[in-house]
Design a protein around this motif. Structure first.
Motif, short mmCIF file in Angstrom:
data_model
loop_
_atom_site.label_atom_id
_atom_site.label_comp_id
_atom_site.label_asym_id
_atom_site.label_seq_id
_atom_site.Cartn_x
_atom_site.Cartn_y
_atom_site.Cartn_z
N GLN A 127 12.06 18.94 21.80
CA GLN A 127 11.84 20.15 22.60
C GLN A 127 11.99 21.41 21.75
N ALA A 128 13.04 21.45 20.93
CA ALA A 128 13.26 22.62 20.07
C ALA A 128 12.14 22.74 19.03
N ALA A 174 9.08 24.08 20.70
CA ALA A 174 9.27 25.51 20.95
C ALA A 174 9.00 26.33 19.69
N CYS A 175 9.38 25.80 18.53
CA CYS A 175 9.09 26.50 17.27
C CYS A 175 7.59 26.62 17.04
N SER A 234 11.99 31.31 25.06
CA SER A 234 13.15 31.72 24.27
C SER A 234 14.45 31.22 24.88
N PHE A 269 14.75 27.42 24.48
CA PHE A 269 14.99 27.07 23.09
C PHE A 269 16.44 27.34 22.70
N ASN A 289 5.93 20.48 26.29
CA ASN A 289 7.37 20.66 26.48
C ASN A 289 7.77 20.45 27.93
#
Length: 301
Positions: free
Chosen positions: A165-166, A169-170, A196, A199, A281
């Protein structure tokens, strides 16, 4: 640590299946960036990213092997099982990205204009980059939580999904800064706030798990993570609805890619990437929510 008179070195760190996988990671990683640095070459942000991935993963893998072989990891004030599981998943994602990007931008079948020797080095580097990804994927497969097994949270499906997930997000953030025109509407700014917030909280969850501090908190961390995951699903649902409307509806944006939009510098392309990975996501958080109700946190492993 071992008692007095016992073995000081942990040979299982290099002879077990996970240890062998890590030795292969070290070997393939060193070979890959050596081939690129010696003759293959790299340039621009894409090449720099690939070199960073290979050198970073190599350095952390050497650190992990050294700590486990000498048993020094027991002196570190972190949850070692959570740390190694989180890194293996992160390295898998990073190396598969580099294994796709490098040959896509730097490998060609013909020798002109780079020369046959450079071409061969780049092809060899691409092959070892693929093997490096497989080595990290094998470690994730070997260390993942089995049904009924007491293990680190980051080794569970829910923990591994936090890393994915992180990472996704990037990718979204990268597309956002690439002239996505998200400031044009308040609604798209809300979507950025969703990306944001989720994340940051996901990174905090991973950080507390890796440092082994979940048991010292004054609130039930496990229950809080499940509640957060549910909130994240709701937030991503809103972003998954709002972003396409304000980017691709003819009233606010463009349903089709503009004909005069330059390749690599088109806001519509960035908006499409963000839309796709928003749905990715969202799916990851839904799966995470389903699994997070079936696990128990173990902070000291």
């Amino acid at each position: 640590m071992e008692s007095a008179g016992g073995p000081y070195l942990n040979t299982a760190a290099v002879t077990s299946p996970v240890g062998v996988a890590r030795l292969l990671q070290m070997t393939f990683g060193c070979t890959t960036f050596s081939l690129v640095a010696h003759q293959g070459g790299f340039s621009a942000a894409y090449g720099t990213f690939c070199m960073f991935v290979w050198t970073f993963c190599f350095a952390i893998t050497v650190f992990i092997i050294a700590c486990e072989f000498t048993r020094l990891h027991s002196c570190l004030h972190i949850s070692w099982g959570n740390f190694t599981a989180a890194f293996a998943m992160l390295a898998t994602l990073m190396t598969v990205t580099a294994a796709v990007i490098y040959p896509l931008y730097f490998v060609q079948l013909g020798c002109y204009p780079i020369g046959c020797e450079v071409r061969d080095f780049r092809i060899a580097a691409s092959v070892f980059a693929g093997l490096l990804f497989l080595a990290y994927a094998v470690e994730v497969f070997l260390t993942r939580a089995k049904p009924g097994q007491v293990t680190s949270y980051m080794a569970t499906v829910s923990g591994l999904l936090k890393i994915v997930q992180a990472f996704v997000a990037c990718i979204i953030f990268g597309a956002l800064v690439n002239d996505s025109q998200y400031r044009k509407y308040v609604a798209t700014q809300w979507c950025v706030a969703v990306f944001s917030f989720c994340f940051v909280v996901t990174v905090v969850v991973v950080a507390f798990s890796v440092t082994g501090k979940t048991a010292t908190l004054g609130f039930p961390f496990e229950r809080s993570v499940v509640v957060y995951t549910f909130v994240a699903v709701l937030l991503y649902v809103s972003a998954a609805v709002i972003w396409p409307v304000f980017c691709f509806d003819s009233k606010y944006g463009s349903p089709r890619r503009p004909a005069l939009c330059a390749k690599g510098q088109c806001p519509w392309d960035s908006q499409l990437v963000i839309a796709i990975f928003t749905y990715v996501n969202l799916l990851l958080y839904v799966v995470d929510l389903a699994y997070s109700q079936r696990i128990r946190f173990v902070s000291h492993l």
